[in-house]
Design an enzyme around this catalytic site. Sequence first.
Site, short mmCIF file in Angstrom:
data_model
loop_
_atom_site.label_atom_id
_atom_site.label_comp_id
_atom_site.label_asym_id
_atom_site.label_seq_id
_atom_site.Cartn_x
_atom_site.Cartn_y
_atom_site.Cartn_z
N GLY A 124 -0.16 -5.13 0.53
CA GLY A 124 -1.28 -5.09 -0.39
C GLY A 124 -0.98 -5.74 -1.72
O GLY A 124 -1.87 -6.26 -2.39
N GLU B 274 -1.62 -9.37 -1.17
CA GLU B 274 -3.07 -9.54 -1.11
C GLU B 274 -3.68 -9.46 -2.51
O GLU B 274 -4.59 -10.23 -2.84
CB GLU B 274 -3.68 -8.48 -0.19
CG GLU B 274 -3.34 -8.70 1.28
CD GLU B 274 -3.76 -7.55 2.17
OE1 GLU B 274 -4.32 -7.80 3.24
OE2 GLU B 274 -3.49 -6.38 1.79
N ALA C 152 0.84 -1.19 0.00
CA ALA C 152 0.00 0.00 0.00
C ALA C 152 0.89 1.25 0.00
O ALA C 152 2.03 1.22 0.46
CB ALA C 152 -0.90 0.00 1.23
N GLU D 247 3.14 -5.80 7.19
CA GLU D 247 2.41 -4.70 7.84
C GLU D 247 2.76 -4.55 9.32
O GLU D 247 2.79 -3.43 9.85
CB GLU D 247 0.90 -4.91 7.69
CG GLU D 247 0.35 -4.70 6.29
CD GLU D 247 0.35 -5.96 5.45
OE1 GLU D 247 -0.33 -5.98 4.42
OE2 GLU D 247 1.05 -6.94 5.83
#
Length: 256
Positions: free
Chosen positions: A107, A110, A64, A130
């Site tokens: 991310g 993911e 992210a 994270e």
Amino acid sequence: MNEVLLAGPSDGVAVLTINRPEARNALNQRVRQQLAEHFAALGRDPDTRCIVLTGGSSFFAAGADLKEIASASPIELHLRNVHRLWQAIAECPKPVIAAVNGYALGGGCELAMHADIIVAGDGAKFGQPEIKVGIMPGAGGTQRLTRAIGKFQAMKLLLSGLSITGKEAFAMGLASEVVPDDEVQARALELARMIAEQPPLAAAQIKEVLLAGQNAPLDAALMLERKAFQLLFASEDQKEGMAAFFEKRKPVYRGR
């Protein structure tokens, strides 16, 4: 600037490329929005039979974009409705292949796990780091990773923030194939073309039943499979496929 590039569909294959090289393809809101729009459109497009998702030959997505969220409040994050953008990818009815070179972290990992098939380079880096910045995965990392590699491997990666290579991801069951880094894009396209030649109605039913059945009791999942199997006998593609088999020729599937 388009931060997600679309090529095709050509011969049934569409290619989506994340295009933020200056940020190692970090996922900001624009990227997520554009991905959601493309997946929704391609999911409705009868000329698209398979989608390849890539970040190019250097990196898939490094995570992210922390600059967007570092100072955000819980309410601001809630109002962004990012989960709806991810949902557009998860609900795409077309087969999706992630071609992963380089970083697929946070991310990015993911995002790769939203695909149906992952082709990884042997030097790819998967992980959910994270925890190293005081947060946790928020787009399926704790759930999809556990379903892919099991509780104990997932706990190790999630709690340590460690990353694994493409070879390690394949050994754990996170990747479908691992190939040399310079072959990832070509192999993903090869698989996509192979899938695009198959009957699209059958492909869509296989994907739908497999995903729906994962969290259902076995008896219910088997019923879903049985009903979908029976339904396909109403398609022209079933008639064409079996006729071609008996006539020893290549079938031509039209998605009807």
